[in-house]
Design an enzyme around this catalytic site. Structure first.
Site, PDB file in Angstrom:
ATOM      1  N   GLY A 133      -3.280 -15.959 -10.498  1.00  0.00           N
ATOM      2  CA  GLY A 133      -2.877 -15.586  -9.145  1.00  0.00           C
ATOM      3  C   GLY A 133      -1.361 -15.571  -9.000  1.00  0.00           C
ATOM      4  O   GLY A 133      -0.786 -14.680  -8.366  1.00  0.00           O
TER       5      GLY A 133
ATOM      6  N   ARG B 156       6.853  -5.473  -5.996  1.00  0.00           N
ATOM      7  CA  ARG B 156       6.554  -6.607  -5.107  1.00  0.00           C
ATOM      8  C   ARG B 156       6.745  -7.967  -5.775  1.00  0.00           C
ATOM      9  O   ARG B 156       6.180  -8.963  -5.317  1.00  0.00           O
ATOM     10  CB  ARG B 156       5.119  -6.516  -4.561  1.00  0.00           C
TER      11      ARG B 156
ATOM     12  N   VAL C  41      -7.300 -16.459 -15.011  1.00  0.00           N
ATOM     13  CA  VAL C  41      -6.968 -17.840 -15.390  1.00  0.00           C
ATOM     14  C   VAL C  41      -6.326 -18.484 -14.173  1.00  0.00           C
ATOM     15  O   VAL C  41      -5.205 -18.152 -13.798  1.00  0.00           O
ATOM     16  CB  VAL C  41      -6.038 -17.881 -16.632  1.00  0.00           C
TER      17      VAL C  41
ATOM     18  N   GLU D  70     -12.295 -21.268  -5.511  1.00  0.00           N
ATOM     19  CA  GLU D  70     -11.055 -20.530  -5.739  1.00  0.00           C
ATOM     20  C   GLU D  70     -11.117 -19.293  -4.846  1.00  0.00           C
ATOM     21  O   GLU D  70     -11.908 -19.285  -3.897  1.00  0.00           O
ATOM     22  CB  GLU D  70     -10.848 -20.228  -7.231  1.00  0.00           C
ATOM     23  N   MET D  71     -10.323 -18.255  -5.118  1.00  0.00           N
ATOM     24  CA  MET D  71     -10.224 -17.199  -4.115  1.00  0.00           C
ATOM     25  C   MET D  71     -10.290 -15.760  -4.649  1.00  0.00           C
ATOM     26  O   MET D  71      -9.951 -14.831  -3.927  1.00  0.00           O
ATOM     27  CB  MET D  71      -8.931 -17.393  -3.299  1.00  0.00           C
TER      28      MET D  71
ATOM     29  N   ASP E 235      -7.438 -29.837  -7.852  1.00  0.00           N
ATOM     30  CA  ASP E 235      -7.602 -30.818  -6.781  1.00  0.00           C
ATOM     31  C   ASP E 235      -9.087 -31.045  -6.541  1.00  0.00           C
ATOM     32  O   ASP E 235      -9.927 -30.313  -7.075  1.00  0.00           O
ATOM     33  CB  ASP E 235      -6.879 -30.372  -5.509  1.00  0.00           C
TER      34      ASP E 235
END
Ligand SMILES: O=P(O)(O)O[C@H]1O[C@H](CO)[C@@H](O)[C@H]1O
Ligand SMILES: O=c1cc[nH]c(=O)[nH]1
Length: 235
Positions: free
Chosen positions: A20, A43, A88, A179-180, A204
């Site tokens: 990410g 970006r 990853v 996760e996202m 976490d």
């Protein structure tokens, strides 16, 4: 070039790691690649291509969340011909026996995102990993002695939930961690017939609130990258 990537045609390898964080992409390229060349700057979403143990490979930051990551995954597959994509990333554990620093191999990914409701209406699609990649990654992780869990994860659109305890329902159904991005990656891999896997390091813990030092996380993180590279490249 595509809308969000300014790599030249042919500049990105068929095998791509997808963190990410764009700075993690830079860390991966500088730590693991031979002769890395930056292929993207649009970006600030850094991407690099080099070789690993002599084989061509790329790493591309995706940003956080399904919406951002699907833009990059779409363009990598459609505009650059990428065929093996391994996310990853980091995750938050939902289970008491999945500890910080452990690896999670996402066999499948639930989601609270609307992406697949838009695609499939009231019928559910089950986003899953490529079995060959999953098997290889598991075998490599086992050989190297990493505490490794394989199973279902949650790809959430929300990092800060209003109701902290909402994770407990998913935990009760065996979901390992949050996760996202993985559900979006697996859905696009299915659509385009390419291989995808998500490998996560637990950063976490929602149940025990376990913590670890940045240095410890870095060590485990580097292990995860080697598992991903060796699994992807068949090494
Ligand atoms: O460490 P990365 O790959 O960014 O993954 C996780 O970390 C971010 C949230 O802090 C989200 O992108 C989530 O999926
Ligand atoms: O998406 C994420 C990533 C790490 N930890 C979490 O709790 N959620």
């Amino acid at each position: 070039m595509s809308i969000h990537l300014n790599a030249q045609p042919g500049q990105i390898a068929e095998t791509v790691l997808l963190p990410g964080d764009p700075l993690r992409a830079q860390h991966i390229a500088e730590t693991f690649f031979e002769n890395p060349v930056q292929h993207n700057s649009v970006r600030g979403m850094l991407g690099f291509t080099g070789t690993y143990k002599g084989q061509r490979v790329s790493v591309q930051g995706t940003g956080m969340g399904i919406a951002s990551s699907m833009i990059y995954v779409n363009e990598l597959i459609q505009d650059y011909g990428c065929r093996t994509l391994i996310r990853v990333g980091t995750c938050g554990s939902y289970q008491a026996d999945v500890h910080v620093r452990d690896l999670v191999l996402a066999q499948a990914a639930c989601t609270d995102s609307n992406i697949n409701n838009i695609r499939f209406g009231p019928k559910n699609f089950a986003p899953i990993a490529d079995f060959g990649l999953l098997l290889r990654a598991y075998q490599i992780a086992q050989e190297r002695g990493f505490a490794t869990h394989v199973g279902n994860i949650m790809s959430s659109d929300t990092f800060y939930h209003d109701d902290f305890d909402q994770y407990k329902l998913w935990a009760q159904y065996g979901v390992l961690a949050a996760e996202m991005e993985a559900a979006g990656l697996y859905t696009l891999a299915a659509k385009y017939g390419v291989k995808a896997l998500t490998i996560l390091t637990v950063s976490d813990h929602l149940v025990t609130h376990e913590e670890t030092t940045a240095e410890e996380r870095q060590t485990t993180f580097n292990g995860m990258i080697e598992v991903a590279l060796d699994a992807a490249l068949g090494l």
